[in-house]
Design a protein around this motif. Structure first.
Motif, short mmCIF file in Angstrom:
data_model
loop_
_atom_site.label_atom_id
_atom_site.label_comp_id
_atom_site.label_asym_id
_atom_site.label_seq_id
_atom_site.Cartn_x
_atom_site.Cartn_y
_atom_site.Cartn_z
N SER A 146 28.77 12.12 22.52
CA SER A 146 30.11 11.89 23.08
C SER A 146 29.97 12.83 24.36
O SER A 146 29.42 14.05 24.26
CB SER A 146 31.28 12.64 22.20
OG SER A 146 31.04 13.65 21.69
N ILE A 147 31.07 12.63 25.37
CA ILE A 147 31.49 13.48 26.35
C ILE A 147 32.60 14.42 25.87
O ILE A 147 33.77 13.96 25.68
CB ILE A 147 31.71 12.88 27.71
CG1 ILE A 147 30.36 12.05 28.38
CG2 ILE A 147 32.23 13.95 28.84
CD1 ILE A 147 29.38 13.32 28.59
N ASN A 170 26.45 15.65 20.11
CA ASN A 170 26.04 14.53 19.06
C ASN A 170 26.43 15.01 17.69
O ASN A 170 26.13 15.74 16.93
CB ASN A 170 24.58 14.45 19.03
CG ASN A 170 24.07 13.47 17.86
OD1 ASN A 170 24.74 12.31 17.90
ND2 ASN A 170 22.87 13.58 17.29
N ALA A 171 27.45 14.22 17.31
CA ALA A 171 28.00 14.41 15.96
C ALA A 171 27.35 13.43 14.90
O ALA A 171 27.58 13.60 13.68
CB ALA A 171 29.72 14.09 16.13
N ILE A 244 28.29 9.08 28.77
CA ILE A 244 26.64 9.40 27.86
C ILE A 244 26.30 8.08 26.99
O ILE A 244 27.26 7.63 26.57
CB ILE A 244 27.04 10.81 27.22
CG1 ILE A 244 25.61 11.35 26.40
CG2 ILE A 244 27.86 10.33 25.93
CD1 ILE A 244 25.61 12.55 25.84
N THR A 245 25.09 7.97 26.99
CA THR A 245 24.70 7.07 25.79
C THR A 245 23.50 7.50 25.20
O THR A 245 22.64 8.56 25.65
CB THR A 245 24.59 5.56 26.92
OG1 THR A 245 23.16 5.93 27.73
CG2 THR A 245 25.59 5.14 27.46
N ALA A 256 33.10 8.76 27.52
CA ALA A 256 33.26 8.90 28.84
C ALA A 256 34.54 9.89 28.81
O ALA A 256 35.26 9.84 28.15
CB ALA A 256 33.53 7.42 29.53
N GLN A 257 34.42 10.62 30.22
CA GLN A 257 35.47 11.59 30.31
C GLN A 257 35.73 11.42 32.15
O GLN A 257 34.66 11.38 32.70
CB GLN A 257 35.27 12.68 29.96
CG GLN A 257 35.60 12.97 28.50
CD GLN A 257 36.92 12.94 27.87
OE1 GLN A 257 37.92 12.73 28.58
NE2 GLN A 257 37.04 12.82 26.71
#
Length: 268
Positions: A146-147, A170-171, A244-245, A256-257
């Motif tokens: 995630s961003i 990264n969660a 981010i991917t 995305a942000q």
């Protein structure tokens, strides 16, 4: 028990009415809004992080219901009370007592406030869509990159250089082939791409109006930041867009942000 979204007509049941096998005796009256929309469920035993969008202006409480995919007990835990307004996203981490070796399917139960008139003592229980997830420790568990945020000066002066920072994490399970893409628009533009290999092994190069960093790896729980070395080319509005991917990331709702800026004229 199999959960599915409720139709527009649903049973209104009193708070004290007994429920068995998913059936309730009550008065059939139209619902004021649809059920909540569950967007993501992240398992990190014994905790669960859940994200859902509330859609009912008369909601009173929200309960997370977790059904194990294998032997085990169904878990129920309160995640939120009343959510003011509608279409607001709630993100909450709770200790649900889940097992690390099990996958779970989840729904959000939303209980509404009692209505008025003849059915005034009744409230509605709405069931969201179902989302299934595997624990981050599972061998075949998905990543969840995630961003987090894009930070920097919101009102930079035109004709100056500024640095902005894009945070990511990264969660989920270990993530491979991580790609971070940053683009600019309006009054802000990229000065140069970040140095390659510095940010979790990603190789960075100019792309479009910004840059793209590819080939990174992120362990479970890992986080970092990558900079945008920017030039404020003119006064006026601008924006920095970050995405981010990663291979096998099924949760794209947090990828995305955007940071909006309003550049000001240079000081005379």
């Amino acid at each position: 028990m199999t959960y599915s979204p409720r139709p527009r007509w649903m049973y209104r049941t009193s708070v004290g009415t007994a429920m068995a096998c998913g059936l309730a005796i009550g008065l059939a009256t139209p619902a004021s809004a649809g059920p909540a929309r569950l967007t993501s469920v992240q398992l990190d035993a014994p905790d669960v992080t859940v994200s859902f969008r509330d859609t009912d202006p008369e909601d009173a409480s929200h309960t997370l219901v977790l059904r194990p995919q294998g032997p085990g007990e169904t878990r129920r835990v309160a995640v939120a009370g009343e959510v003011p307004g509608v279409n607001r996203t709630v993100v909450k981490t709770v200790n649900a007592g889940i097992r690390a070796d099990l996958a779970y399917c989840a729904v959000i139960e939303t209980r509404t406030k009692p209505g008025e008139g003849i059915a005034g003592k009744f409230s509605v229980i709405e069931i969201s869509n179902e989302v299934c997830s595997k624990g981050a420790g599972s061998a075949d568990a998905p990543s969840d990159v995630s961003i987090g945020s894009v930070t920097g000066e919101a009102n930079p002066a035109a004709g100056t250089n500024r640095n902005y920072w894009i945070s990511y994490r990264n969660a989920g399970a270990d993530a491979k082939d991580v790609t971070v893409t940053v683009q600019t628009s309006g009054s802000v533009t990229m000065r140069r791409a970040p140095e390659s290999g510095t940010f979790n092994g990603m190789q960075c190069a100019a792309a479009g109006t910004g840059f793209r960093c590819t080939g990174g790896t992120l362990a479970k729980g890992a986080s970092g930041q990558v900079p945008l070395l920017a030039t404020v080319k003119s006064a006026g509005p601008g924006a920095i867009h970050a995405t981010i991917t990663a291979t096998g990331d099924p949760n794209t709702g947090n990828n995305a942000q955007t940071l909006g800026i309003l550049a000001v004229p240079p000081k005379s």
